[in-house]
Every structure is written in C-alpha cells, then in structure tokens.
Design an enzyme around this catalytic site. Structure first.
Site, PDB file in Angstrom:
ATOM      1  N   ASP A 253      12.000   3.289   6.880  1.00 26.20           N
ATOM      2  CA  ASP A 253      13.213   3.433   6.087  1.00 26.20           C
ATOM      3  C   ASP A 253      13.952   2.092   6.025  1.00 26.20           C
ATOM      4  OD1 ASP A 253      15.202   5.306   4.819  1.00 26.20           O
ATOM      5  OD2 ASP A 253      16.444   4.523   6.441  1.00 26.20           O
TER       6      ASP A 253
ATOM      7  N   GLU B 289      10.308   0.926   2.540  1.00 26.17           N
ATOM      8  CA  GLU B 289      11.230   0.527   1.487  1.00 26.17           C
ATOM      9  C   GLU B 289      11.533  -0.963   1.639  1.00 26.17           C
ATOM     10  OE1 GLU B 289      14.041   4.313   0.600  1.00 26.17           O
ATOM     11  OE2 GLU B 289      14.324   3.401   2.573  1.00 26.17           O
TER      12      GLU B 289
END
Length: 505
Positions: free
Chosen positions: A201, A230
């Site tokens: 994340d 990400e």
C-alpha cells in the site's frame, strides 16, 4: 507455494475476506471468516458452484487478500458492529482476530489463516498478502512509539508529523531499525505462512533500499514470490523523491511491479472524474502504449512517449480495484444514455484489454459478474472502506444472473494462458513482435507476430476487417475461448465496443 516463472504469467484476483462469504446468497457456514475459504461445494441460490471452487474455475493464478494482519478499528469480539478494509495497522505479524472463530485464542488466528492458505494452494492458486507499512493507525499509542518515541515516524521541519499517507503519519522506513522491521516482518510472514506474494500500500512512501533488501531476502525463501504495489504517495512527504519506491523510480526496483494508473484511466476514464469516459470508448495513441505494457514508443513527428518502465514485468494492468468506483458503476455514470447491453459490451471490451495486453492482469473479485456498490442515496460508493456488507459483499447469485459475462472473462483468461504472445517477458520481445495498424475512428489492429491479430473497435458502428487469409476466431463480442469458436474466410465484422481475436491459418 505456487511456481511462477514470470510475473507476466500471473492473473491476480483481489478479494476481501469478509466480502467473500458475508452475503446470504451463498450457503457458507463460516460467514466472514478465514474458514469460509476451506468450505467445498458451496452454492448460490440457483444451486451453482461459488466460493473457492468457483474462483479456481476462472483460471486465476493468485488471490490477493486485502489486509489480514491485526487492524485497530475492527471490534474483534463484535465484527458485525462495523466493516473495515483493514488499512489501519496495529500488529503486522499476527492475523486479524475478527476473521477467526475465536478472536481471544492467538493460536486459532495463526492456524485458521494457515488453513486458508493451504486451501487456496490445494486449488492450484497462490495467496498474496496486502501489507501496509507506510503508516500506523495510531501514533503516540502505537507499539513503535512506545518502543522509541519519535523514531519510527517522519516529521516536517517544524516538528509536526508528516502525512504523505493521508492517514495522519508516515513510517520512516529509511531509518535503520524501521527498515529492519519491514524486512524482518516480510520474511517472517513469507516463511511462516508460505505466502506467494506481497502487495504494498502506498509504496511510494517506502524507500528503495529497504524494498530491494526485502526482495533479495524474500527470493531466497520463495523464488516465485511476486511483489507489487502502488507506486505513488497519498500526499506530500519529506522523503526525497530519489529515494521513493514510486513509478518514476521503477528502474531502481527491478523486482517490483507497480499499478498502471495510465492503463486504468486510459481505458475507463479518470477515477477522479466520474463522468469521464476512457479510451475503451475512443482508442488513442496512448492505448498502443498500455497494450504494450508501457513499452511502446510513439514516433509521431519524431516525438517519443514517456514510459516509466522498460519491462512488462513491472506493469500491473487493471480497470477495477477496491478503491474508487467498480468498472460497471463507472460505466453507469459515464454512459448515462447507453443501454444496459451497451455498457456490458464496453465492460467486456475493457476486460479484453486487461487480459490481452502485455504486463500483469489484475481484477477485483466480482468484476467478472458486473460487481456494483450501490449507496442508499441511489448513487454508487467510491470509497467503501467502512461501508456495510450490503455494499461490499460479493452477491453470489450474480454468477448465475451474469453468467455470459463471467464466462467471457474466464475465456479471456484461458486465451491468455494458452498463447504466450500475451505474456511476453521483455521489451525486446514486445517491440519485435507487436505491430499496430490504425483502422480509423480510433479502431486498431494489433498483430502479434504472424499468428494472431487482435482487432479493437471502440466505435459506434460495425467495423469490417480483412486479415487477408482464413482465420480461426477465439474471441468476439459474445464469447471468448482458448479453443476456436468458428472459422472465417476473408473479411469479418467486429461489432461496436468489442474485439475480435483471430488466429491466422
């Protein structure tokens, strides 16, 4: 663990533990629990197979589980009191208790999560764990602050906590003991639970050195492990850009793939503008780039496109994830005048681009059955991190109701697995084998060497295309399959908002 020769061989299915089994349209016994993944012969209200058996039948290679480590805001003894995706870390190295049958028994947490992983492995798939090392839910009350106050968080020049996560703080991964914690945690989880990969994340808030160190050690534990995340931040950060594990630095992180927001926004339209249509409705030069896994270099008036990576192994192609609107909800909003069938056609076209493009295909669970997250006000939920099960759960009856769409997705996955042309591993392979033919009006023919042609028609009218010889059709507007659907001689017709995949004789 699942053997993975190349990242481009993976087909990833993103799923939340509670979403999987909370809806009453399926006869799970352990709703919302790890144990639901171990249940066989689960059926929906139409007596069709659902659950883990169904997911395996789609042909996906890996199930990506949204956070399953111990999160802070879920009441473990009363999980029905509130839903949460789990991006609120408390204890990283122990499973979340609300997903177990006895949250007060630590042994049960470990055992039942291991049983979930074993059940997935028994079906021939791998498990990817979503990890959130970029921030902690609490600051002063976190275990890190109690261990060494102020050390584990980044601060602004004025002494305030920096907030590049948009969650109140940032974990200072570049500091020696913070870096060691992340590496040790990943290695422990990989070894203890036999995990097949990690999804990071807000990976742009972590430093390059820490992640490269982790990758080197993780490969020794599991040579087939897949690592991606990400490649951006959630806000401004004091960590210098040159040190960040983000898209622009992808070349410095050769073991990590990153989500292609270029692909996502190019195909379905910006996630920040609900009404904006993507290039699934109007193909452009940019689509040539995303179809090629970001490798294609435009040469229009001697200008070259900017590509953030030079290998398809670093590109995760997707049009739907847990964040933002589901694909079908986005189409409902951005195509208000279209019929239901037209939206289904565009959905299938977007899926074809995901599974037949170079790179790593990724989908959210339920995308293949037109998943929707309706809000009580009549609209659709963008950010369902704490929405109730009525919004987030997989509606398993849709497997039957939208069977033709589901089978189309399953056929595309089978095609991808059969033909290595869609799983090319290097930039050289892509540049030497993929050729493009502009057909006007945004339509495009992609030539995969001399064996396959993918004709993409994003327009409103039927497109005639003549491959110059007889062909076997593997996918059209209605069906997709790894075995030929039918044969054609001469020109064939490609319906609006659809593709035609032809094998040349």
């Amino acid at each position: 663990p699942v053997t993975l020769e190349s990242y481009t061989d993976a087909v990833i299915y993103e799923l939340h533990v509670r979403d999987f089994s909370s809806d009453k349209s399926a006869n799970f016994r352990l709703r919302g629990k790890f144990g639901a993944f171990c249940e066989n012969r689960v059926t929906n209200g139409f007596s069709d197979t659902v659950g883990l058996d169904y997911i395996a039948s789609l042909g996906v290679t890996h199930i990506h589980l949204l956070p399953v480590f111990d999160s802070q805001t879920i009441d473990e003894n009363d999980p029905e009191a509130g839903f949460n995706w789990g991006y609120d870390p408390l204890n990283y190295n122990i499973p979340e208790g609300s997903y177990t049958t006895d949250p007060n028994n630590g042994t049960d947490r470990v055992r039942q999560f291991k049983e979930l992983i074993h059940a997935v492995h028994q079906k021939g798939m791998g498990v990817i764990m979503d990890v959130v090392y970029n921030h902690t839910y609490s600051t002063e009350d976190s275990p890190f602050a109690k261990t060494f106050p102020g050390y584990y968080c980044r601060h602004n020049k004025d002494g305030s906590l920096s907030n590049g996560s948009a969650c109140g703080n940032e974990f200072a991964s570049e500091r020696a003991m913070a870096s060691r914690f992340i590496v040790d945690s990943l290695c422990y989880l990989a070894k203890e639970y036999k995990l097949d990969g990690f999804r990071f994340d807000l990976m742009g808030l972590l430093d390059i050195h820490t992640l490269n160190t982790a990758a080197e050690k993780l490969r020794r534990i599991n040579p087939s492990i897949i690592l991606y995340g990400e490649g951006w931040t959630g806000g401004k950060s004091p960590l210098p850009e040159r040190l960040r594990a983000m898209k622009k630095n992808a070349v410095k992180l050769p073991q990590y793939a990153m989500f292609s927001d270029d692909f996502r926004d190019g195909v379905k339209g910006s996630v920040f503008e609900d009404e904006e249509c993507g290039n699934a409705s109007e193909l452009s030069e940019m689509m040539k780039s995303v179809i090629s896994g970001g490798i294609y270099r435009m040469d229009v008036q001697r200008k070259r496109s900017e590509c953030w990576t030079d290998t398809p192994q670093q590109v995760v192609n997707y049009v739907e994830a847990h964040d933002n609107l589901t694909l079908f909800d986005k189409l409902r909003i951005s195509m208000p005048e279209a019929s239901g069938q037209e939206r289904v056609s565009v959905d299938k076209l977007a899926a074809a681009l995901v599974f037949l493009s170079e790179g790593i295909p990724f989908m959210q669970a339920g995308q293949e059955i037109l998943r929707s997250k309706p809000s009580p006000d009549g609209g659709f939920v963008h950010d369902s991190y704490n929405s109730p099960d009525s919004v987030n759960s997989i509606k398993w009856n849709d497997v039957t109701i939208h069977r033709s769409v589901m089978e189309y997705y399953r056929g595309l996955i089978a095609i991808r697995k059969r033909f290595p042309e869609f799983r090319l591993r290097t930039a050289h392979d892509i540049r030497s084998r993929l050729k493009y033919e502009d057909l006007g009006g945004g339509a495009l023919a992609v030539h995969y060497g001399d064996r396959l042609i993918l004709v993409i028609n994003p327009g409103e009218t039927v497109l005639k295309y003549d491959p110059g010889r007889s062909a076997e059709i593997y996918a059209d507007s209605r069906k997709a399959d790894a075995q030929p659907l039918y044969r054609t001689k001469g020109a064939f017709a490609v319906k609006p908002h659809s593709i035609m995949l032809a094998g040349l004789n």
